[in-house]
Scaffold this active site. Structure first.
Site, PDB file in Angstrom:
ATOM      1  N   LYS A  58      43.118  33.683  36.216  1.00  0.00           N
ATOM      2  CA  LYS A  58      42.895  35.133  36.348  1.00  0.00           C
ATOM      3  C   LYS A  58      44.124  35.903  35.852  1.00  0.00           C
ATOM      4  O   LYS A  58      43.993  36.888  35.119  1.00  0.00           O
ATOM      5  CB  LYS A  58      42.603  35.477  37.824  1.00  0.00           C
ATOM      6  CG  LYS A  58      41.229  34.995  38.281  1.00  0.00           C
ATOM      7  CD  LYS A  58      41.066  34.974  39.791  1.00  0.00           C
ATOM      8  CE  LYS A  58      39.725  34.345  40.174  1.00  0.00           C
ATOM      9  NZ  LYS A  58      39.566  34.135  41.628  1.00  0.00           N
ATOM     10  N   GLN A 102      42.289  35.091  47.214  1.00  0.00           N
ATOM     11  CA  GLN A 102      41.537  33.896  46.815  1.00  0.00           C
ATOM     12  C   GLN A 102      40.953  33.197  48.043  1.00  0.00           C
ATOM     13  O   GLN A 102      41.639  33.005  49.052  1.00  0.00           O
ATOM     14  CB  GLN A 102      42.456  32.945  46.034  1.00  0.00           C
ATOM     15  CG  GLN A 102      41.758  31.739  45.432  1.00  0.00           C
ATOM     16  CD  GLN A 102      40.741  32.081  44.348  1.00  0.00           C
ATOM     17  OE1 GLN A 102      40.871  33.092  43.653  1.00  0.00           O
ATOM     18  NE2 GLN A 102      39.724  31.254  44.198  1.00  0.00           N
ATOM     19  N   ASP A 125      36.336  42.052  44.321  1.00  0.00           N
ATOM     20  CA  ASP A 125      35.462  40.919  44.653  1.00  0.00           C
ATOM     21  C   ASP A 125      34.106  41.388  45.187  1.00  0.00           C
ATOM     22  O   ASP A 125      33.152  40.606  45.218  1.00  0.00           O
ATOM     23  CB  ASP A 125      36.113  40.079  45.770  1.00  0.00           C
ATOM     24  CG  ASP A 125      36.795  38.828  45.255  1.00  0.00           C
ATOM     25  OD1 ASP A 125      36.346  38.288  44.231  1.00  0.00           O
ATOM     26  OD2 ASP A 125      37.773  38.385  45.895  1.00  0.00           O
TER      27      ASP A 125
END
Ligand code: GUN
Length: 298
Positions: A58, A102, A125
């Site tokens: 990422k 994460q 997200d």
């Protein structure tokens, strides 16, 4: 976008992601012309090797696109309070438009509480309750989780008609199954969605009625040819490491679909790797750019 190489029915996620990046570069140029560089912060707690690899990918993609990237790798001993303090700091940081923690964090971390602490306007997200509600309500200002967004883009590029189509989503997670179903039943997409899971009765027969089958159950090669109607479009969200002593790394990646068995009967199918995986990161970049535009109002 079907690949012409090797198999004619392969959905090439890398090729579609490349197309997405070309579109995003234009949007990034536009943001920069308005004096705003989209910024993403990725937090990783602990040293899970797969999570580390995702976080690195990422960060690398942000840099390639010219986004501002902050990668925070915190030790596995990081406390809930320390992690919350980091999130709050990033919420206040005007150079950061997207924040991602994460998943999964270490067991002592209350992940739901961390997600609730995120500024929903920076929750790229799409996990915060405000963004979940916006998806349910059909409010386009919210953030939709990246993996289902990537799957939808792959289906669009494949040219499969979704309006009225029978779509079976196999899996009911908050990251993939549930948002995937909500996205597909949205007005304007108009699919007829069935969500199946490990407790569903007659699972192969149910899946075999699908025009489009999306597998997100996290079980290696679970979906055999019995689950797939001839001519169905098949999307494999699974990324599972299975032991492979013959390979250099000692493992190989397989999806939730038994690819060799299913590919010959599917109209189109995503490979693993090279299918959904590359799309997920491209959608994270897209969500970050959207967050920047909404926060800086340009
Ligand atoms: N772990 C696996 N997929 C994801 C994702 O999409 N977002 C986050 N934050 N963690 C993940």
């Amino acid at each position: 976008m079907l690949s012409s190489a090797r198999m004619t029915n392969l959905i090439d996620g890398r090729a579609v992601a490349t197309k997405v990046y070309a579109e995003l570069r234009e949007q990034i140029g536009n943001s920069k012309a308005h004096g705003a560089t989209p910024g993403l912060a990725v937090l990783l707690v602990g040293d899970d090797p797969a999570s580390r690899a995702y976080v690195r990918a990422k960060d690398k993609m942000c840099r390639e696109l010219g986004l501002y990237s902050v990668k925070l790798e915190l030790p596995a001993t990081t406390t809930q309070r320390e992690l919350l303090a980091r999130v709050e700091e990033l919420n206040r940081d005007d150079s950061i438009h997207g924040i991602l923690v994460q998943s999964p964090p270490p067991k002592h971390i209350d992940e739901a509480a961390i997600v609730r602490a995120l500024d929903p306007a920076k929750d790229v997200d799409g996990f915060h309750p405000v963004n979940v509600a916006k998806l349910v309500l059909g409010d386009g200002s919210g953030f939709v989780p990246c993996t289902p967004l990537g799957c939808l883009r792959l289906l669009r590029e494949t040219g499969v008609g979704l309006a009225g189509a029978n779509v079976v989503v196999l899996g009911r997670s908050m990251i993939v199954g549930k948002p995937m179903a909500l996205l597909l039943m949205r007005k304007g997409i108009d699919a007829t969605v069935t969500v199946a899971h490990s407790r569903t009765k007659n699972l192969p027969q149910l899946c075999a009625r699908a025009d489009v089958l999306i597998a997100a159950i996290g079980q290696p090669q679970f979906v055999s040819s019995d689950f797939v109607r001839e001519g169905a479009v098949v999307i494999d969200v699974g990324i599972n490491r299975v032991d492979d002593p013959g390979s250099e790394r000692g493992y190989r990646l397989v999806g939730d679909i038994d690819f060799e068995a299913v590919a010959p009967i599917a109209r189109a199918i995503t490979p693993v790797p090279g299918g959904v995986g590359p799309m997920t990161i491209s959608m994270l970049m897209a969500n970050t750019i959207k967050a920047c535009r909404q926060l800086t109002r340009h």
